[in-house]
Design a protein around this motif. Structure first.
Motif, PDB file in Angstrom:
ATOM      1  N   GLY A  42       0.822  -1.230  -0.174  1.00 23.76           N
ATOM      2  CA  GLY A  42       0.097  -0.118  -0.059  1.00 23.76           C
ATOM      3  C   GLY A  42       0.866   1.248   0.319  1.00 23.76           C
ATOM      4  N   ASP A  43       2.115   1.284   0.080  1.00 22.86           N
ATOM      5  CA  ASP A  43       3.023   2.301   0.176  1.00 22.86           C
ATOM      6  C   ASP A  43       3.719   2.546  -1.160  1.00 22.86           C
ATOM      7  OD1 ASP A  43       2.653   3.666   2.653  1.00 22.86           O
ATOM      8  OD2 ASP A  43       3.574   2.008   3.633  1.00 22.86           O
ATOM      9  N   THR A  44       3.981   3.715  -1.454  1.00 19.51           N
ATOM     10  CA  THR A  44       4.970   3.896  -2.394  1.00 19.51           C
ATOM     11  C   THR A  44       6.414   4.123  -2.176  1.00 19.51           C
ATOM     12  OG1 THR A  44       3.121   5.031  -3.670  1.00 19.51           O
ATOM     13  CG2 THR A  44       5.110   5.446  -4.556  1.00 19.51           C
ATOM     14  N   PHE A  45       7.124   3.351  -3.056  1.00 22.23           N
ATOM     15  CA  PHE A  45       8.492   3.591  -2.503  1.00 22.23           C
ATOM     16  C   PHE A  45       9.530   3.618  -3.693  1.00 22.23           C
ATOM     17  CE2 PHE A  45       6.781   0.557   0.877  1.00 22.23           C
ATOM     18  CZ  PHE A  45       7.698   1.043   1.791  1.00 22.23           C
ATOM     19  N   PHE A  46      10.604   4.649  -3.378  1.00 19.88           N
ATOM     20  CA  PHE A  46      11.463   5.027  -4.449  1.00 19.88           C
ATOM     21  C   PHE A  46      12.832   4.508  -4.030  1.00 19.88           C
ATOM     22  CE2 PHE A  46       8.058   8.076  -4.870  1.00 19.88           C
ATOM     23  CZ  PHE A  46       7.867   8.081  -6.181  1.00 19.88           C
ATOM     24  N   PHE A  47      13.709   4.127  -5.168  1.00 21.15           N
ATOM     25  CA  PHE A  47      14.886   3.405  -4.680  1.00 21.15           C
ATOM     26  C   PHE A  47      15.942   4.137  -5.841  1.00 21.15           C
ATOM     27  CE2 PHE A  47      14.088  -0.257  -2.501  1.00 21.15           C
ATOM     28  CZ  PHE A  47      12.648  -0.379  -2.648  1.00 21.15           C
ATOM     29  N   ARG A  48      17.111   4.472  -5.302  1.00 15.75           N
ATOM     30  CA  ARG A  48      18.092   4.997  -5.976  1.00 15.75           C
ATOM     31  C   ARG A  48      19.636   4.586  -5.504  1.00 15.75           C
ATOM     32  NH1 ARG A  48      19.402  10.547  -8.715  1.00 15.75           N
ATOM     33  NH2 ARG A  48      21.597  11.069  -7.798  1.00 15.75           N
ATOM     34  N   GLY A  49      20.393   4.264  -6.217  1.00 21.25           N
ATOM     35  CA  GLY A  49      21.455   3.656  -5.674  1.00 21.25           C
ATOM     36  C   GLY A  49      21.397   2.879  -4.233  1.00 21.25           C
ATOM     37  N   PRO A  50      22.110   3.048  -3.151  1.00 14.51           N
ATOM     38  CA  PRO A  50      21.916   2.053  -2.210  1.00 14.51           C
ATOM     39  C   PRO A  50      20.651   2.450  -1.326  1.00 14.51           C
ATOM     40  CG  PRO A  50      23.984   3.451  -1.851  1.00 14.51           C
ATOM     41  CD  PRO A  50      23.218   3.799  -3.086  1.00 14.51           C
ATOM     42  N   ARG A  51      19.991   3.628  -1.326  1.00 15.23           N
ATOM     43  CA  ARG A  51      18.955   3.896  -0.597  1.00 15.23           C
ATOM     44  C   ARG A  51      17.552   4.055  -1.211  1.00 15.23           C
ATOM     45  NH1 ARG A  51      23.201   7.366  -1.158  1.00 15.23           N
ATOM     46  NH2 ARG A  51      24.021   8.744   0.576  1.00 15.23           N
ATOM     47  N   PHE A  52      16.687   4.131  -0.174  1.00 16.48           N
ATOM     48  CA  PHE A  52      15.250   4.211  -0.498  1.00 16.48           C
ATOM     49  C   PHE A  52      14.613   5.103   0.162  1.00 16.48           C
ATOM     50  CE2 PHE A  52      12.642   1.898   2.325  1.00 16.48           C
ATOM     51  CZ  PHE A  52      13.511   1.044   3.301  1.00 16.48           C
ATOM     52  N   TRP A  53      13.364   5.432  -0.336  1.00 14.33           N
ATOM     53  CA  TRP A  53      12.422   6.567   0.359  1.00 14.33           C
ATOM     54  C   TRP A  53      11.208   5.973   0.168  1.00 14.33           C
ATOM     55  CZ3 TRP A  53      16.425   7.267  -2.829  1.00 14.33           C
ATOM     56  CH2 TRP A  53      17.414   8.246  -2.411  1.00 14.33           C
ATOM     57  N   ARG A  54      10.370   6.053   1.368  1.00 15.50           N
ATOM     58  CA  ARG A  54       9.037   5.973   1.302  1.00 15.50           C
ATOM     59  C   ARG A  54       8.317   7.099   1.267  1.00 15.50           C
ATOM     60  NH1 ARG A  54       6.148   3.415   6.632  1.00 15.50           N
ATOM     61  NH2 ARG A  54       5.230   5.636   6.808  1.00 15.50           N
ATOM     62  N   PHE A  55       7.168   7.185   0.261  1.00 11.17           N
ATOM     63  CA  PHE A  55       6.409   8.452   0.181  1.00 11.17           C
ATOM     64  C   PHE A  55       5.309   8.522   1.188  1.00 11.17           C
ATOM     65  CE2 PHE A  55       4.066  11.638  -2.430  1.00 11.17           C
ATOM     66  CZ  PHE A  55       4.983  12.563  -2.624  1.00 11.17           C
ATOM     67  N   ASP A  56       5.219   9.812   1.450  1.00  9.91           N
ATOM     68  CA  ASP A  56       4.020   9.966   2.518  1.00  9.91           C
ATOM     69  C   ASP A  56       3.049  10.763   1.765  1.00  9.91           C
ATOM     70  OD1 ASP A  56       2.418  11.064   4.479  1.00  9.91           O
ATOM     71  OD2 ASP A  56       3.977  11.481   5.740  1.00  9.91           O
ATOM     72  N   ASN A  57       1.778   9.990   1.562  1.00 11.36           N
ATOM     73  CA  ASN A  57       0.852  10.643   0.550  1.00 11.36           C
ATOM     74  C   ASN A  57      -0.034  11.744   1.322  1.00 11.36           C
ATOM     75  OD1 ASN A  57       0.987   9.176  -1.769  1.00 11.36           O
ATOM     76  ND2 ASN A  57       0.225   7.465  -0.851  1.00 11.36           N
ATOM     77  N   ASN A  58      -0.022  11.889   2.534  1.00 12.29           N
ATOM     78  CA  ASN A  58      -0.566  12.843   3.488  1.00 12.29           C
ATOM     79  C   ASN A  58       0.306  13.900   3.133  1.00 12.29           C
ATOM     80  OD1 ASN A  58      -2.683  11.263   4.181  1.00 12.29           O
ATOM     81  ND2 ASN A  58      -1.549  10.548   5.680  1.00 12.29           N
ATOM     82  N   LYS A  59       1.403  14.015   3.568  1.00  7.46           N
ATOM     83  CA  LYS A  59       2.480  15.343   3.419  1.00  7.46           C
ATOM     84  C   LYS A  59       2.622  15.659   1.954  1.00  7.46           C
ATOM     85  CE  LYS A  59       4.140  15.403   7.925  1.00  7.46           C
ATOM     86  NZ  LYS A  59       5.208  14.947   8.999  1.00  7.46           N
ATOM     87  N   ILE A  60       2.591  14.483   1.159  1.00 15.54           N
ATOM     88  CA  ILE A  60       3.043  14.763  -0.258  1.00 15.54           C
ATOM     89  C   ILE A  60       4.459  15.078  -0.164  1.00 15.54           C
ATOM     90  CG2 ILE A  60       2.328  15.512  -2.341  1.00 15.54           C
ATOM     91  CD1 ILE A  60      -0.205  16.479  -1.501  1.00 15.54           C
ATOM     92  N   GLN A  61       5.319  14.356   0.522  1.00 16.58           N
ATOM     93  CA  GLN A  61       6.740  14.366   0.398  1.00 16.58           C
ATOM     94  C   GLN A  61       7.154  12.863   1.076  1.00 16.58           C
ATOM     95  OE1 GLN A  61       7.356  17.682   2.762  1.00 16.58           O
ATOM     96  NE2 GLN A  61       8.067  16.423   4.348  1.00 16.58           N
ATOM     97  N   ALA A  62       8.552  12.900   0.554  1.00 21.82           N
ATOM     98  CA  ALA A  62       9.251  11.540   1.296  1.00 21.82           C
ATOM     99  C   ALA A  62       8.726  11.631   2.803  1.00 21.82           C
ATOM    100  CB  ALA A  62      10.769  11.255   1.030  1.00 21.82           C
ATOM    101  N   HIS A  63       8.663  10.379   3.278  1.00 19.70           N
ATOM    102  CA  HIS A  63       8.538  10.373   4.913  1.00 19.70           C
ATOM    103  C   HIS A  63       9.673  10.871   5.488  1.00 19.70           C
ATOM    104  CE1 HIS A  63       7.880   8.571   8.822  1.00 19.70           C
ATOM    105  NE2 HIS A  63       6.517   8.574   8.619  1.00 19.70           N
TER     106      HIS A  63
END
Ligand SMILES: *[C@@H]1O[C@H](CO)[C@@H](O)[C@H](O)[C@H]1NC(C)=O
Ligand SMILES: *[C@@H]1O[C@H](CO)[C@@H](O)[C@H](O)[C@H]1NC(C)=O
Ligand SMILES: [Zn+2]
Ligand SMILES: [Zn+2]
Length: 508
Positions: A458-479
């Protein structure tokens, strides 16, 4: 995920170094040393906690790089460096990590001889046409040293995209108002070149003018980055990180860097002038041609590599790197039999496609692999069904490849990502939604381009190099607690010291 994350945080906190009272560098100075690679990245959100010794070592390195006596002390000359106008790119690239990672972090050249560029706008003080003329002149300085040809384009996406921006402009490297950082540019294949519009840009070099920054001098330096060079500690070189004027021609050190990047394979006999000196700007040791020397079965270590892409499909996690793929269960367990070679799984995928960078699962269970302007659609049991063109997804014809594709669980729309832009496609009606493309900066606090984007539980994740981010749909930015290291959270990998450096956007 949550449980794992707590374990991770605990490990991070307990490994922090002790703060010593003797030295009180300002947080600005610590930020400077960290930003340019002299200090390891500080754990996200923590107060800086560095020892007197590590500061002194970092200051020595910085002095050496700048050409000052390495005393390790914050003497007046050194203090001046903190305030000087300079480029925002790192001086010291992370060399501690293993080769596989290095190959990603260290710059590469373009793998072609004709390179396009586009000037998006002028600055508040220089007209666009003037900027274009300066860019053209700057590129001409470099062209002969790599047998390169530069072509200006206006409408389509260019290899080198030039714009004037200020403060936070969406790539994770905010500018800082007047002074200090004046520009930065990303190595191939990214190529974006940003100038800080809070500087007063001019077109005549004047060493003593503190107010006006000479665009030509800075542009020649940034072009070096956009071609794949990193900073040099040779003071007379163009790739020296601090602002110096006038810039009239390249230094031998810059030329040697270009030679390493662009002319090495072409020249069979090395000109004598290149035999004796080694360029001090870092150039890749592991280029494409080196890879072919690797053993056929040299399987990348899932815990210590980058990933061409990662995708969630069939309720599992698929990881792709080089010609290999892994499939992991929800419990981070590698499914028996993996890793496998991509061509052994996706039979019928042309052999010239040697890596999988863009893949997603359709609502009907089909798996689609994108490469260039084409896609290959497989059944859920990996039988090739068809080859199609990108145009079937209504992507404009000038788009030459997609970098990530995923279906949002929120609106069931297909997001098609191309480096810095994305489109939203409705597979139900087979039409593109209005108002696209949008800039990737819409996913606030997620640095781009991304290697992968996926939906997981149910969450949106982005990956780049050795890192990842979870997107916070309420704040509309990476958690706020992201990024985190991909390997330790998603794969069965042990905690390592390196991962602390993957918890900030600092050195991306
Ligand atoms: C230049 O273009 C970029 C985006 O394309 C924009 O963010 C920026 O504000 C523009 N700068 C100026 C000075 O108009
Ligand atoms: C999305 O598609 C799935 C499967 O087709 C369906 O069950 C779900 O209700 C849809 N959701 C929305 C928001 O349309
Ligand atoms: Zn630079
Ligand atoms: Zn930028």
């Amino acid at each position: 995920m949550v449980g794992l994350y707590n374990v991770f945080l605990f490990a991070l906190v307990s490994s922090q170094t002790i703060f010593k009272e003797e030295v009180k560098p300002t947080s600005q100075e610590v930020n400077f040393l960290t930003r340019y690679g002299y200090l390891p990245p500080q754990p996200h959100g923590s107060d800086f906690s560095v020892t007197a010794q590590s500061i002194s070592e970092a200051v020595k390195k910085m002095q050496k790089f700048a050409g000052l006596p390495p005393t390790g002390e914050l003497d007046p000359e050194t203090m001046k460096l903190f305030r000087r106008r300079r480029c925002g790119m790192k001086d010291i690239l992370d060399a501690k990590t293993k080769n596989r990672l290095k190959r990603y972090i260290l710059q590469q050249g373009w793998d072609k001889k004709t390179i396009t560029y586009r000037v998006h706008n002028g600055s508040s003080t220089l007209e666009q046409s003037r900027v274009e003329a300066i860019m053209t002149a700057g590129l001409a300085v470099w062209a002969p040293h790599g047998n390169l040809r530069f072509i200006q384009v206006e409408e389509t996406k260019a290899d080198i995209e030039v714009s004037f921006v200020s403060k936070d402009h969406g790539d994770g490297f905010p500018f800082d108002g007047p002074g200090r950082i004046v520009a930065h540019a990303f190595p191939p294949p990214h190529g974006a070149m940003h100038f800080d519009d809070d500087e007063l840009w001019g077109d005549s070099p004047d060493e003593d003018n503190e107010d006006v920054t000479d665009l030509f001098a800075v542009a020649v330096h940034e072009i070096g980055h956009a071609l794949g060079l990193s900073h040099s500690d040779v003071k007379a070189s163009v790739m020296y990180p601090y602002y110096q004027v006038p810039v009239e021609k390249l230094h031998e050190d810059d030329i040697l860097g270009m030679h390493e990047l662009y002319l090495k394979e072409a020249t069979t006999s090395t000109p004598a002038e290149f035999l004796y000196a080694k360029p001090s700007s870092s150039v890749p040791r592991f280029t494409k041609s080196d890879i072919s020397y690797e053993e056929e079965d040299d399987i990348p270590d899932l815990c210590f590599t980058n990933y061409n892409t990662i995708q969630s499909m069939q309720g599992k996690l698929f990881v792709f790197e080089e010609e290999w793929m892994w499939v992991l269960s929800r419990r981070r367990k590698i499914i028996d039999g993996y890793p496998k070679k991509i061509h052994d799984v996706f039979v019928g995928l042309p052999k010239y496609i040697d890596v999988i960078k863009t893949i997603y699962e359709k609502r009907n269970g089909h798996i689609v692999i994108f490469s260039g302007r084409f896609f290959w659609e497989f059944s859920s049991r990996y039988r090739l069904i068809k080859r199609g063109r990108l145009s079937e997804y209504s992507v404009p014809p000038q788009v030459s490849e997609l970098t990530s594709v995923f279906i949002s669980n929120y609106n069931n729309k297909t997001y098609l990502i191309e480096y810095e832009k994305f489109w939203r496609f409705d597979e139900h009606t087979m039409t593109m939604d209005k108002g696209y493309p949008k800039e990737m900066s819409a996913w606030r606090k997620v640095p781009y381009p991304v290697d992968a984007a996926l939906i997981w539980e149910g969450d949106t994740f982005f990956f780049r190099g050795p890192r990842f981010w979870r997107f916070d749909n309420n704040k509309i930015q990476a958690h706020e607690y992201y990024p985190l290291p991909t390997a330790q959270i998603w794969f069965p990998c042990a905690l390592t010291p390196e991962m602390a450096s993957y918890t900030t956007n600092e050195d991306i």
